[in-house]
Design a protein around this motif. Structure first.
Motif, PDB file in Angstrom:
ATOM      1  N   TYR A  94       0.835  -1.205   0.000  1.00 24.09           N
ATOM      2  CA  TYR A  94       0.000   0.000   0.000  1.00 24.09           C
ATOM      3  C   TYR A  94       0.869   1.253   0.000  1.00 24.09           C
ATOM      4  N   LEU A  95       1.895   1.271   0.841  1.00 25.43           N
ATOM      5  CA  LEU A  95       2.792   2.429   0.906  1.00 25.43           C
ATOM      6  C   LEU A  95       3.478   2.680  -0.434  1.00 25.43           C
ATOM      7  N   ILE A 152       5.575   3.526  -6.613  1.00 23.80           N
ATOM      8  CA  ILE A 152       6.786   2.708  -6.724  1.00 23.80           C
ATOM      9  C   ILE A 152       6.383   1.259  -7.005  1.00 23.80           C
ATOM     10  N   PRO A 153       6.779   0.672  -8.111  1.00 23.61           N
ATOM     11  CA  PRO A 153       6.446  -0.731  -8.398  1.00 23.61           C
ATOM     12  C   PRO A 153       7.102  -1.659  -7.382  1.00 23.61           C
ATOM     13  N   LEU A 154       6.406  -2.704  -7.005  1.00 21.83           N
ATOM     14  CA  LEU A 154       6.941  -3.657  -6.044  1.00 21.83           C
ATOM     15  C   LEU A 154       8.223  -4.307  -6.549  1.00 21.83           C
ATOM     16  N   LYS A 155       8.333  -4.429  -7.873  1.00 17.52           N
ATOM     17  CA  LYS A 155       9.517  -5.062  -8.464  1.00 17.52           C
ATOM     18  C   LYS A 155      10.785  -4.227  -8.262  1.00 17.52           C
ATOM     19  N   GLY A 196      -7.250  -4.023  -1.087  1.00 14.26           N
ATOM     20  CA  GLY A 196      -7.014  -5.446  -0.918  1.00 14.26           C
ATOM     21  C   GLY A 196      -7.190  -6.206  -2.217  1.00 14.26           C
ATOM     22  N   ASN A 197      -8.249  -5.873  -2.943  1.00 19.89           N
ATOM     23  CA  ASN A 197      -8.475  -6.511  -4.238  1.00 19.89           C
ATOM     24  C   ASN A 197      -7.288  -6.292  -5.169  1.00 19.89           C
ATOM     25  N   GLU A 198      -6.820  -5.055  -5.218  1.00 23.38           N
ATOM     26  CA  GLU A 198      -5.733  -4.707  -6.126  1.00 23.38           C
ATOM     27  C   GLU A 198      -4.418  -5.359  -5.706  1.00 23.38           C
ATOM     28  N   ILE A 199      -4.088  -5.218  -4.424  1.00 21.13           N
ATOM     29  CA  ILE A 199      -2.797  -5.715  -3.944  1.00 21.13           C
ATOM     30  C   ILE A 199      -2.743  -7.232  -3.941  1.00 21.13           C
ATOM     31  N   TRP A 200      -3.762  -7.881  -3.380  1.00 21.29           N
ATOM     32  CA  TRP A 200      -3.725  -9.346  -3.287  1.00 21.29           C
ATOM     33  C   TRP A 200      -3.874 -10.000  -4.662  1.00 21.29           C
ATOM     34  N   THR A 201      -4.582  -9.344  -5.581  1.00 14.46           N
ATOM     35  CA  THR A 201      -4.661  -9.875  -6.949  1.00 14.46           C
ATOM     36  C   THR A 201      -3.291  -9.805  -7.615  1.00 14.46           C
TER      37      THR A 201
END
Length: 328
Positions: free
Chosen positions: A147-148, A154-157, A302-307
Protein backbone atom coordinates in the motif's frame (compact mmCIF):
# COMPACT_ATOMS: atom_id res chain seq x y z
CA UNK A 1 12.99 -11.08 22.77
CA UNK A 2 9.66 -12.36 24.06
CA UNK A 3 8.14 -15.36 22.32
CA UNK A 4 4.67 -14.54 21.07
CA UNK A 5 1.87 -15.60 18.80
CA UNK A 6 1.02 -13.32 15.91
CA UNK A 7 -2.36 -12.41 14.51
CA UNK A 8 -0.95 -11.63 11.09
CA UNK A 9 1.11 -14.70 10.16
CA UNK A 10 -0.65 -16.61 7.39
CA UNK A 11 -0.15 -20.31 6.91
CA UNK A 12 -1.53 -20.45 3.36
CA UNK A 13 -4.32 -22.64 2.01
CA UNK A 14 -7.07 -24.15 4.15
CA UNK A 15 -5.80 -27.72 4.25
CA UNK A 16 -7.26 -30.81 5.85
CA UNK A 17 -4.34 -31.02 8.25
CA UNK A 18 -5.10 -27.53 9.50
CA UNK A 19 -8.76 -28.32 9.94
CA UNK A 20 -8.06 -31.23 12.23
CA UNK A 21 -5.80 -29.05 14.37
CA UNK A 22 -8.71 -26.98 15.65
CA UNK A 23 -10.05 -28.08 19.02
CA UNK A 24 -13.14 -25.89 19.12
CA UNK A 25 -16.59 -27.27 18.45
CA UNK A 26 -19.58 -25.54 16.85
CA UNK A 27 -21.42 -23.30 19.28
CA UNK A 28 -25.06 -23.97 20.06
CA UNK A 29 -27.81 -21.33 20.09
CA UNK A 30 -27.07 -18.67 22.67
CA UNK A 31 -23.31 -19.12 22.33
CA UNK A 32 -20.71 -17.64 20.01
CA UNK A 33 -17.29 -19.23 19.47
CA UNK A 34 -14.45 -17.07 18.18
CA UNK A 35 -10.86 -17.89 17.22
CA UNK A 36 -8.07 -15.35 17.56
CA UNK A 37 -4.33 -14.98 17.90
CA UNK A 38 -2.68 -13.08 20.75
CA UNK A 39 -3.07 -9.40 19.95
CA UNK A 40 -3.75 -6.32 22.07
CA UNK A 41 -6.74 -5.38 19.92
CA UNK A 42 -8.65 -8.48 20.98
CA UNK A 43 -8.55 -7.54 24.66
CA UNK A 44 -12.16 -6.24 24.63
CA UNK A 45 -13.33 -9.83 24.07
CA UNK A 46 -12.08 -10.79 27.52
CA UNK A 47 -13.14 -7.52 29.11
CA UNK A 48 -16.73 -8.01 27.94
CA UNK A 49 -16.67 -11.60 29.14
CA UNK A 50 -15.21 -10.83 32.57
CA UNK A 51 -17.56 -7.91 33.24
CA UNK A 52 -20.62 -9.85 32.10
CA UNK A 53 -21.42 -7.63 29.12
CA UNK A 54 -21.98 -10.61 26.83
CA UNK A 55 -24.14 -12.42 29.36
CA UNK A 56 -26.33 -9.40 30.00
CA UNK A 57 -26.99 -9.31 26.26
CA UNK A 58 -28.11 -12.93 26.28
CA UNK A 59 -25.07 -14.65 24.80
CA UNK A 60 -22.43 -17.01 26.16
CA UNK A 61 -18.98 -17.02 24.57
CA UNK A 62 -16.09 -19.32 23.88
CA UNK A 63 -12.70 -18.02 22.74
CA UNK A 64 -10.01 -20.17 21.18
CA UNK A 65 -6.42 -18.90 20.96
CA UNK A 66 -4.71 -20.26 17.84
CA UNK A 67 -1.19 -19.99 16.43
CA UNK A 68 -2.20 -17.84 13.48
CA UNK A 69 -5.31 -16.52 11.84
CA UNK A 70 -5.12 -19.06 9.00
CA UNK A 71 -5.75 -21.82 11.54
CA UNK A 72 -8.77 -20.01 12.95
CA UNK A 73 -10.16 -19.38 9.46
CA UNK A 74 -9.66 -23.05 8.63
CA UNK A 75 -11.50 -24.13 11.76
CA UNK A 76 -14.32 -21.76 10.90
CA UNK A 77 -14.49 -23.08 7.34
CA UNK A 78 -14.87 -26.57 8.84
CA UNK A 79 -17.75 -25.38 11.04
CA UNK A 80 -15.75 -25.64 14.27
CA UNK A 81 -15.87 -21.92 15.02
CA UNK A 82 -18.55 -19.29 14.45
CA UNK A 83 -16.10 -16.57 13.58
CA UNK A 84 -12.58 -15.20 13.65
CA UNK A 85 -10.91 -12.01 14.85
CA UNK A 86 -8.35 -10.91 12.26
CA UNK A 87 -7.48 -8.03 9.95
CA UNK A 88 -9.76 -6.76 7.22
CA UNK A 89 -7.19 -7.26 4.48
CA UNK A 90 -6.70 -10.91 5.48
CA UNK A 91 -10.34 -11.94 5.25
CA UNK A 92 -10.49 -10.85 1.61
CA UNK A 93 -8.23 -13.75 0.68
CA UNK A 94 -10.52 -16.37 2.19
CA UNK A 95 -13.96 -15.23 1.07
CA UNK A 96 -15.40 -17.51 -1.62
CA UNK A 97 -18.67 -19.01 -2.75
CA UNK A 98 -18.00 -22.02 -0.53
CA UNK A 99 -16.79 -20.07 2.53
CA UNK A 100 -19.26 -17.31 3.36
CA UNK A 101 -18.66 -14.90 6.24
CA UNK A 102 -19.04 -11.18 6.91
CA UNK A 103 -17.42 -8.64 9.19
CA UNK A 104 -19.95 -7.36 11.72
CA UNK A 105 -17.81 -5.30 14.10
CA UNK A 106 -14.42 -3.66 14.47
CA UNK A 107 -11.86 -4.09 17.24
CA UNK A 108 -9.10 -1.60 16.56
CA UNK A 109 -6.84 -0.01 14.02
CA UNK A 110 -3.07 -0.05 14.13
CA UNK A 111 -1.93 3.46 15.05
CA UNK A 112 1.84 3.18 15.30
CA UNK A 113 1.88 -0.50 16.24
CA UNK A 114 3.18 -1.50 12.80
CA UNK A 115 6.11 0.12 11.07
CA UNK A 116 9.10 0.04 8.78
CA UNK A 117 12.63 0.33 10.18
CA UNK A 118 15.57 1.36 8.05
CA UNK A 119 19.17 2.47 8.08
CA UNK A 120 19.56 6.11 9.06
CA UNK A 121 20.68 7.16 5.58
CA UNK A 122 17.34 6.01 4.08
CA UNK A 123 15.08 9.05 4.30
CA UNK A 124 12.07 8.25 2.14
CA UNK A 125 10.19 5.45 0.43
CA UNK A 126 11.81 6.51 -2.83
CA UNK A 127 15.16 5.55 -1.30
CA UNK A 128 13.95 1.93 -1.06
CA UNK A 129 14.43 1.34 -4.77
CA UNK A 130 16.99 -1.41 -5.24
CA UNK A 131 17.04 -2.20 -1.52
CA UNK A 132 16.26 -5.51 0.22
CA UNK A 133 13.23 -5.36 2.50
CA UNK A 134 12.60 -8.12 5.03
CA UNK A 135 8.92 -8.82 5.68
CA UNK A 136 6.39 -11.62 6.07
CA UNK A 137 4.99 -12.43 2.63
CA UNK A 138 1.24 -12.99 2.46
CA UNK A 139 0.69 -11.13 5.73
CA UNK A 140 -0.69 -7.74 6.68
CA UNK A 141 2.91 -6.52 6.71
CA UNK A 142 3.14 -7.17 2.97
CA UNK A 143 -0.29 -5.64 2.39
CA UNK A 144 0.68 -2.47 4.26
CA UNK A 145 4.10 -2.25 2.58
CA UNK A 146 2.53 -2.70 -0.86
CA UNK A 147 0.00 0.00 0.00
CA UNK A 148 2.79 2.43 0.91
CA UNK A 149 4.60 1.76 -2.36
CA UNK A 150 1.43 2.20 -4.42
CA UNK A 151 0.79 5.57 -2.78
CA UNK A 152 4.23 6.68 -3.94
CA UNK A 153 3.91 5.11 -7.39
CA UNK A 154 6.79 2.71 -6.72
CA UNK A 155 6.45 -0.73 -8.40
CA UNK A 156 6.94 -3.66 -6.04
CA UNK A 157 9.52 -5.06 -8.46
CA UNK A 158 11.77 -2.10 -7.63
CA UNK A 159 12.55 -3.61 -4.23
CA UNK A 160 13.79 -7.06 -3.29
CA UNK A 161 11.52 -8.74 -0.73
CA UNK A 162 13.12 -11.17 1.69
CA UNK A 163 10.46 -13.41 3.25
CA UNK A 164 10.66 -13.90 7.03
CA UNK A 165 8.51 -13.41 10.10
CA UNK A 166 8.17 -9.95 11.65
CA UNK A 167 10.40 -10.94 14.57
CA UNK A 168 13.03 -12.45 12.29
CA UNK A 169 12.91 -9.38 10.05
CA UNK A 170 13.55 -7.10 13.03
CA UNK A 171 16.35 -9.35 14.28
CA UNK A 172 17.98 -9.39 10.83
CA UNK A 173 17.81 -5.62 10.67
CA UNK A 174 19.31 -5.15 14.13
CA UNK A 175 22.09 -7.60 13.19
CA UNK A 176 22.89 -5.51 10.13
CA UNK A 177 21.84 -8.22 7.67
CA UNK A 178 19.17 -6.17 5.87
CA UNK A 179 18.79 -2.42 5.37
CA UNK A 180 15.00 -2.34 5.80
CA UNK A 181 12.42 -4.43 7.67
CA UNK A 182 8.66 -4.30 8.13
CA UNK A 183 7.69 -5.33 11.64
CA UNK A 184 5.63 -4.23 14.67
CA UNK A 185 5.87 -3.58 18.36
CA UNK A 186 7.78 -4.26 20.52
CA UNK A 187 10.34 -4.51 17.72
CA UNK A 188 9.96 -0.87 16.69
CA UNK A 189 10.81 0.28 20.21
CA UNK A 190 13.70 -2.19 20.34
CA UNK A 191 15.25 -0.62 17.24
CA UNK A 192 14.96 2.82 18.81
CA UNK A 193 16.44 1.60 22.08
CA UNK A 194 19.42 -0.04 20.40
CA UNK A 195 19.92 3.01 18.19
CA UNK A 196 20.76 0.84 15.18
CA UNK A 197 18.54 2.67 12.74
CA UNK A 198 15.24 4.46 12.73
CA UNK A 199 11.53 3.99 12.20
CA UNK A 200 11.09 5.27 8.65
CA UNK A 201 7.31 5.29 8.94
CA UNK A 202 4.59 3.61 10.97
CA UNK A 203 0.87 2.91 10.80
CA UNK A 204 -0.03 6.18 12.54
CA UNK A 205 0.57 7.73 9.10
CA UNK A 206 -2.00 5.40 7.48
CA UNK A 207 -5.16 5.59 9.64
CA UNK A 208 -7.85 3.05 8.86
CA UNK A 209 -5.68 0.82 6.68
CA UNK A 210 -4.72 -1.92 9.17
CA UNK A 211 -8.00 -2.68 10.92
CA UNK A 212 -9.01 -5.70 13.00
CA UNK A 213 -12.52 -7.01 12.43
CA UNK A 214 -14.85 -9.61 13.86
CA UNK A 215 -16.18 -11.75 11.03
CA UNK A 216 -18.96 -14.32 11.50
CA UNK A 217 -20.07 -17.21 9.28
CA UNK A 218 -23.09 -16.41 7.12
CA UNK A 219 -24.98 -19.42 8.47
CA UNK A 220 -24.71 -17.99 11.99
CA UNK A 221 -25.80 -14.54 10.84
CA UNK A 222 -28.85 -16.11 9.22
CA UNK A 223 -29.81 -18.62 11.90
CA UNK A 224 -28.76 -16.83 15.11
CA UNK A 225 -28.93 -13.07 14.51
CA UNK A 226 -29.94 -12.36 18.13
CA UNK A 227 -26.73 -14.01 19.38
CA UNK A 228 -24.62 -11.93 17.00
CA UNK A 229 -26.42 -8.73 17.97
CA UNK A 230 -25.86 -9.47 21.66
CA UNK A 231 -22.20 -10.24 21.05
CA UNK A 232 -21.60 -6.98 19.18
CA UNK A 233 -23.43 -4.98 21.86
CA UNK A 234 -21.29 -6.55 24.60
CA UNK A 235 -18.12 -5.86 22.66
CA UNK A 236 -18.97 -2.21 22.16
CA UNK A 237 -19.82 -1.78 25.83
CA UNK A 238 -16.37 -3.12 26.69
CA UNK A 239 -14.73 -0.48 24.46
CA UNK A 240 -16.69 2.24 26.26
CA UNK A 241 -15.46 0.82 29.58
CA UNK A 242 -11.83 1.16 28.43
CA UNK A 243 -12.34 4.91 27.99
CA UNK A 244 -13.50 5.47 31.56
CA UNK A 245 -11.54 2.77 33.40
CA UNK A 246 -8.32 2.19 31.42
CA UNK A 247 -6.14 0.83 34.24
CA UNK A 248 -8.72 -1.71 35.37
CA UNK A 249 -9.51 -2.59 31.77
CA UNK A 250 -5.85 -3.23 30.95
CA UNK A 251 -5.52 -5.45 34.00
CA UNK A 252 -8.49 -7.58 32.96
CA UNK A 253 -7.56 -7.71 29.29
CA UNK A 254 -3.92 -8.59 30.01
CA UNK A 255 -5.01 -11.55 32.11
CA UNK A 256 -7.47 -12.71 29.46
CA UNK A 257 -5.29 -12.33 26.36
CA UNK A 258 -2.18 -13.62 28.13
CA UNK A 259 1.01 -14.60 26.34
CA UNK A 260 3.44 -11.75 25.88
CA UNK A 261 0.68 -9.35 26.99
CA UNK A 262 -0.01 -11.01 30.36
CA UNK A 263 1.37 -8.09 32.38
CA UNK A 264 -0.90 -4.99 32.55
CA UNK A 265 2.05 -2.67 31.83
CA UNK A 266 2.97 -4.61 28.69
CA UNK A 267 -0.66 -4.56 27.61
CA UNK A 268 -0.92 -0.80 28.22
CA UNK A 269 2.28 -0.20 26.26
CA UNK A 270 0.95 -2.25 23.35
CA UNK A 271 -2.41 -0.47 23.53
CA UNK A 272 -0.68 2.85 22.88
CA UNK A 273 -0.08 1.63 19.32
CA UNK A 274 -3.75 0.98 18.52
CA UNK A 275 -7.08 2.80 18.54
CA UNK A 276 -10.03 0.81 19.85
CA UNK A 277 -13.18 1.33 17.80
CA UNK A 278 -16.34 2.34 19.63
CA UNK A 279 -19.83 2.18 18.13
CA UNK A 280 -19.70 5.61 16.49
CA UNK A 281 -16.30 4.94 14.92
CA UNK A 282 -17.50 1.55 13.67
CA UNK A 283 -20.62 3.02 12.09
CA UNK A 284 -18.56 5.71 10.39
CA UNK A 285 -15.96 3.23 9.09
CA UNK A 286 -18.36 0.55 7.86
CA UNK A 287 -21.15 2.81 6.68
CA UNK A 288 -24.11 1.15 4.97
CA UNK A 289 -24.65 -0.66 1.65
CA UNK A 290 -26.14 2.57 0.25
CA UNK A 291 -23.41 4.77 1.71
CA UNK A 292 -20.36 2.66 2.63
CA UNK A 293 -17.55 4.17 4.68
CA UNK A 294 -13.76 4.05 4.46
CA UNK A 295 -13.93 0.25 4.53
CA UNK A 296 -14.54 0.31 0.77
CA UNK A 297 -11.13 1.92 0.24
CA UNK A 298 -9.39 -0.94 2.05
CA UNK A 299 -11.47 -3.53 0.19
CA UNK A 300 -10.46 -1.92 -3.11
CA UNK A 301 -6.83 -1.84 -2.02
CA UNK A 302 -7.01 -5.45 -0.92
CA UNK A 303 -8.48 -6.51 -4.24
CA UNK A 304 -5.73 -4.71 -6.13
CA UNK A 305 -2.80 -5.72 -3.94
CA UNK A 306 -3.72 -9.35 -3.29
CA UNK A 307 -4.66 -9.87 -6.95
CA UNK A 308 -1.28 -8.51 -8.01
CA UNK A 309 0.39 -10.88 -5.53
CA UNK A 310 -1.69 -13.85 -6.71
CA UNK A 311 -3.60 -14.27 -3.45
CA UNK A 312 -7.15 -13.78 -4.73
CA UNK A 313 -8.72 -14.66 -8.07
CA UNK A 314 -12.15 -13.06 -7.77
CA UNK A 315 -12.78 -9.43 -6.77
CA UNK A 316 -14.50 -9.02 -3.38
CA UNK A 317 -17.27 -6.45 -2.96
CA UNK A 318 -18.62 -4.66 0.11
CA UNK A 319 -21.72 -6.84 0.21
CA UNK A 320 -19.57 -9.97 0.18
CA UNK A 321 -17.69 -9.27 3.41
CA UNK A 322 -19.53 -6.56 5.36
CA UNK A 323 -22.77 -6.65 7.37
CA UNK A 324 -23.08 -3.38 9.27
CA UNK A 325 -26.63 -4.04 10.47
CA UNK A 326 -25.54 -5.48 13.83
CA UNK A 327 -23.78 -2.24 14.71
CA UNK A 328 -26.46 0.03 13.30
Amino acid sequence: MMTKLFRRCLAGALTGAVLTAAAAQPAAAGKISIGHTIWVGYGPLYLAKELGFFKENGVDVDFQVVDDSALAMAAQAAGKLDGTATTLDEILKYRSDSFCFKAVALFDESHGGDGMVSLKEINSLADLKGKTVALNEGSTSQFWFSYLLKKQGIPLKDVEVLNMSADAAAAAFIAGQVPVAVTWEPNLTLVKTKNVGKVLTDSAATPGVIVDVLEISCSVLKDRPADVKGFVAGLQKAVDYIKTNPDKAYEIMAKGVGGYLKEPKDFADAASGVKFYDKAMTIDYLGTPDKPGKVTEVIALGNEIWTDLGKIKKPIEYKDVIDASFTQ
